[in-house]
Scaffold this motif. Structure first.
Motif, mmCIF file in Angstrom:
data_model
loop_
_atom_site.group_PDB
_atom_site.id
_atom_site.type_symbol
_atom_site.label_atom_id
_atom_site.label_comp_id
_atom_site.label_asym_id
_atom_site.label_seq_id
_atom_site.Cartn_x
_atom_site.Cartn_y
_atom_site.Cartn_z
ATOM 1 N N PRO A 1 27.313 -43.467 40.190
ATOM 2 C CA PRO A 1 27.280 -42.923 38.833
ATOM 3 C C PRO A 1 28.631 -42.335 38.442
ATOM 4 C CG PRO A 1 25.376 -42.194 40.090
ATOM 5 C CD PRO A 1 26.302 -42.868 41.055
ATOM 6 N N LEU A 2 28.903 -42.359 37.140
ATOM 7 C CA LEU A 2 30.164 -41.822 36.649
ATOM 8 C C LEU A 2 30.195 -40.304 36.704
ATOM 9 C CD1 LEU A 2 30.726 -44.151 33.572
ATOM 10 C CD2 LEU A 2 31.734 -44.315 35.847
ATOM 11 N N GLN A 3 29.007 -39.695 36.791
ATOM 12 C CA GLN A 3 28.929 -38.242 36.876
ATOM 13 C C GLN A 3 27.716 -37.890 37.712
ATOM 14 O OE1 GLN A 3 28.697 -37.735 32.645
ATOM 15 N NE2 GLN A 3 26.499 -37.466 32.680
ATOM 16 N N ASN B 1 20.811 -39.769 31.802
ATOM 17 C CA ASN B 1 22.039 -40.556 31.836
ATOM 18 C C ASN B 1 22.610 -40.614 33.241
ATOM 19 O OD1 ASN B 1 24.179 -42.043 30.718
ATOM 20 N ND2 ASN B 1 25.441 -40.206 30.612
ATOM 21 N N THR B 2 22.862 -41.816 33.727
ATOM 22 C CA THR B 2 23.425 -42.167 35.040
ATOM 23 C C THR B 2 22.452 -41.994 36.204
ATOM 24 O OG1 THR B 2 24.378 -40.055 35.792
ATOM 25 C CG2 THR B 2 25.700 -41.358 34.260
#
Length: 204
Positions: free
Chosen positions: A29-31, A71-72
């Motif tokens: 994941p990006l975060q 999200n993610t």
């Protein structure tokens, strides 16, 4: 010298293969997570939905649209309410595997494998039973009981997507050419015209 070159080539090949295995998995994941503060949308699944529609079912999603905090995270959830003889029509999730658990009622469920076999796997489920629909495969649920049914399903994507087959094929905008559909389904043009003239209910 030749022996050393062979060993070097072999080692390089093994290393390249190992690296290709490493990169075959999903990216991280990006975060770590995304906290959505003061989100006014309600995502509760405790309230039964109205099933008095053409297919007799309603899907209540909880994905990244309803909860930005997903999200993610790669997960989402749905509640599905079924009237007696209600159907969640054949559909597919292009980005997720689905695991469904029945809370109330009796459901006849199934999925179809991909070409060339197109094999149908089905089961009748009762409260507490679980069934898995693999990612991308066409599947359905049908309430075969005389009372309402309720199921919950988890999906392996924050945004699994849904393509209801009949809606997409016969209810597309603009319409798919009747020449294409008559040949694809091997039926008379009148049948295609009739199907395209129907109102294809979206239960999502």
């Amino acid at each position: 010298m030749i022996k050393m070159s062979f060993h070097f080539l072999l080692a390089t090949t093994i290393l390249a293969f190992a690296l290709s295995l490493v990169y075959a998995s999903d990216p991280s994941p990006l975060q770590d997570f995304c906290v959505a503060l003061d989100d006014p949308k309600s995502a509760g699944l405790n309230i039964p939905r109205n099933t008095s529609n053409l297919v007799g079912s309603t899907v209540t999603p909880v994905n990244v649209v309803q909860i930005p905090g997903l999200n993610t995270l790669g997960i989402s959830l749905v509640r599905i309410d079924y009237a007696p003889k209600g159907l969640n029509p054949p559909h597919t999730h292009p980005r997720a595997t689905e695991i469904l658990v029945v809370l109330e009622g009796t459901l006849y469920v199934g999925f179809v494998t991909s070409n060339p076999d197109n094999r149908l796997f089905t089961k009748t489920l009762y409260p507490g039973d679980v069934f898995v629909f693999p990612e991308g495969l066409i599947h359905f649920q049908f309430n075969v009981g005389k009372t309402k049914a309720v199921a919950f399903a988890g999906l392996s994507s924050q945004n699994p997507g849904v393509i209801t087959i009949a809606n997409a094929v016969f209810g597309s905008n603009p319409k798919i050419s009747a020449d294409v559909l008559t040949k694809a389904f091997q039926v008379d043009k009148k049948v295609v015209d009739y199907l395209q003239a129907q109102f294809w209910w979206d239960n999502n």
